[in-house]
Design an enzyme around this catalytic site. Structure first.
Site: not given
Length: 435
Positions: A145, A247
């Site tokens: 990220e 995730e």
């Protein structure tokens, strides 16, 4: 005779403990035995500690993970100087592969003032040196990220440069061809351009081996269309490298049903997606845990963990979440395709063009060189479709400076933890950033 017999016995033990390796072909993962590999994974972290150094704990966890149906773990922080042989052997014996992040708190690529230097590369390489020796190392992440908003998408070439140099190092050392990829935040306005950019270009040495997504869209009693998974699927039907959920596991509605797993491993998505990693194994303050090692204690009490949540001991399933996930995985067994029968025809997607405040990288921009200093000139050259060579040093050795993340979308709980740094100050920064 005795020596020969002993050699045969040892050879037999080695064969029993061996685990097939994982590689990429087209947009799929395959084992060295030729079977398509679908990830059923768990995020396994002891922020900021390495969870792969205590083999007694690994044995307890691996046994329960195997019962759960997991075949993979993702670990965000490791100490490359530690001994990982015990834990890696334990997980291999349980049929569990490792997907490991190469970066740390001090070496991660930042989005506000991105940089990629020799200090970072050397740190990444040390992790690769340690874990390439294990057959159950399935893949390396060069970032998690890094990009959370289109305004800072000019950091993307630095992520791609990290993958380029990590792959070049892997190949120069003649290591097994362990895939190198990236774990992206699920920002709807950014996602299509980012995933295409990471795979675009005619030079495979500069593209990622896989792309993955931290997605928490499917919450409670949702479905394939309502959750947005159908839209995710539309964007990857011609994608040329493997993609999976690095995730997932929304907690907005409790208990977690994990119905999204039926979609991920179902007939609509398995032609394009390679599975998922559920967040997370250990119960912490964020309430994403599947197990706990005991009840929370007063953080101020003697020998208490910093947040009061035990990080070791006998893993106890948190119900009904644990059983719900187990039931899903045990009924989902996509067969996939045999590597020998698979003839991929996909080609890299076009590199996305510049769009102000949405995607500020113009096409197949030349990637930053190692040690290149980021400045306004470099930023403007990225948006113009080039990179200013005058700012490149090529041999930069500065340490990785930390920039405060800019909130630009729904960051995953792992990013909140990973980006905070250590100590009370880091916790407070992460808390107020989330607010």
């Amino acid at each position: 005779m005795k020596s020969a017999l002993l050699s045969c016995l040892l050879a037999g033990l080695t064969a029993v403990n061996a685990i097939p390796t994982i590689s990429v072909k087209g947009n799929k993962f395959f084992t060295s035995e030729g079977d398509q590999f679908f990830i059923k994974g768990i995020a396994y972290q002891l922020v900021p500690d390495d969870p792969l150094v205590d083999n007694d704990q690994c044995q307890r966890d691996a046994t329960l993970m195997k019962d759960l149906g997991a075949n993979s773990i993702r670990v965000y922080h490791v100490d490359p100087d530690a001994d990982h042989k015990g834990c890696m052997s334990t997980f291999a014996d349980a049929g569990i592969y490792l997907w490991v992040d190469l970066d740390t708190f001090n070496t991660q690529i930042e989005q506000v003032e991105p940089h990629w230097n020799k200090t970072q590369l050397d740190a990444f390489n040390k992790v690769m040196d340690e874990f390439q020796q294990f057959d159950n190392t399935a893949g390396f992440f060069v970032g998690n990220e890094v990009l959370t908003t289109g305004n800072y998408s000019f950091a993307a070439p630095f992520v791609k440069a990290a993958a380029r140099d990590a792959k070049a190092y892997r190949d120069s050392k003649k290591y097994r061809n362990i895939p190198v990829g990236y774990s992206a935040a699920d920002i709807s306005s950014l996602r299509p351009m980012l995933q295409n950019y990471m795979a675009c270009g005619t030079n495979a040495s500069e593209s990622l081996d896989f792309f993955s997504l931290n997605a928490y869209e499917w919450c409670g009693k949702s479905d394939y269309k309502l959750s947005g998974y159908s839209e995710l699927n539309k964007n990857v039907t011609s994608y040329n490298i493997p993609i999976f959920f690095s995730e997932t596991g929304c907690i907005v509605s409790r208990p977690r049903l994990f119905d999204d797993q039926a979609a991920i491993f179902g007939p609509e998505m398995t032609p394009y997606w390679s599975g998922s990693i559920v967040y997370e194994w250990i119960e912490e303050a964020n309430n994403y845990g599947l197990i706990k090692y005991g009840e929370k204690v007063d953080p101020a009490s003697p020998s208490a963990p910093p947040d009061g949540f035990p990080r070791s001991g006998t893993p106890v399933p948190i119900q009904p979440d644990f059983s719900n996930l187990s039931k899903q995985w045990k009924t989902l067994s996509p067969s996939g395709v045999k590597a020998s029968d698979y003839k991929p025809t996909m080609t890299p997607p076009p590199c996305p063009a510049y769009t102000s405040s949405v995607w500020e990288v113009n096409g197949a921009v030349a990637l930053p060189t190692l040690g290149q200093t980021f400045d306004a000139k470099v930023q403007s050259s990225i948006t113009a479709g080039t990179v200013a060579s005058s700012s490149a040093t090529g041999t930069g050795t500065g340490t990785a400076a930390s920039s405060s993340p800019t909130k630009g979308g729904a960051a995953s709980p792992a990013r909140e933890i990973k980006g905070m740094g250590l100590g009370l100050f880091g916790v407070l920064v992460g808390f107020f950033w989330w607010l």
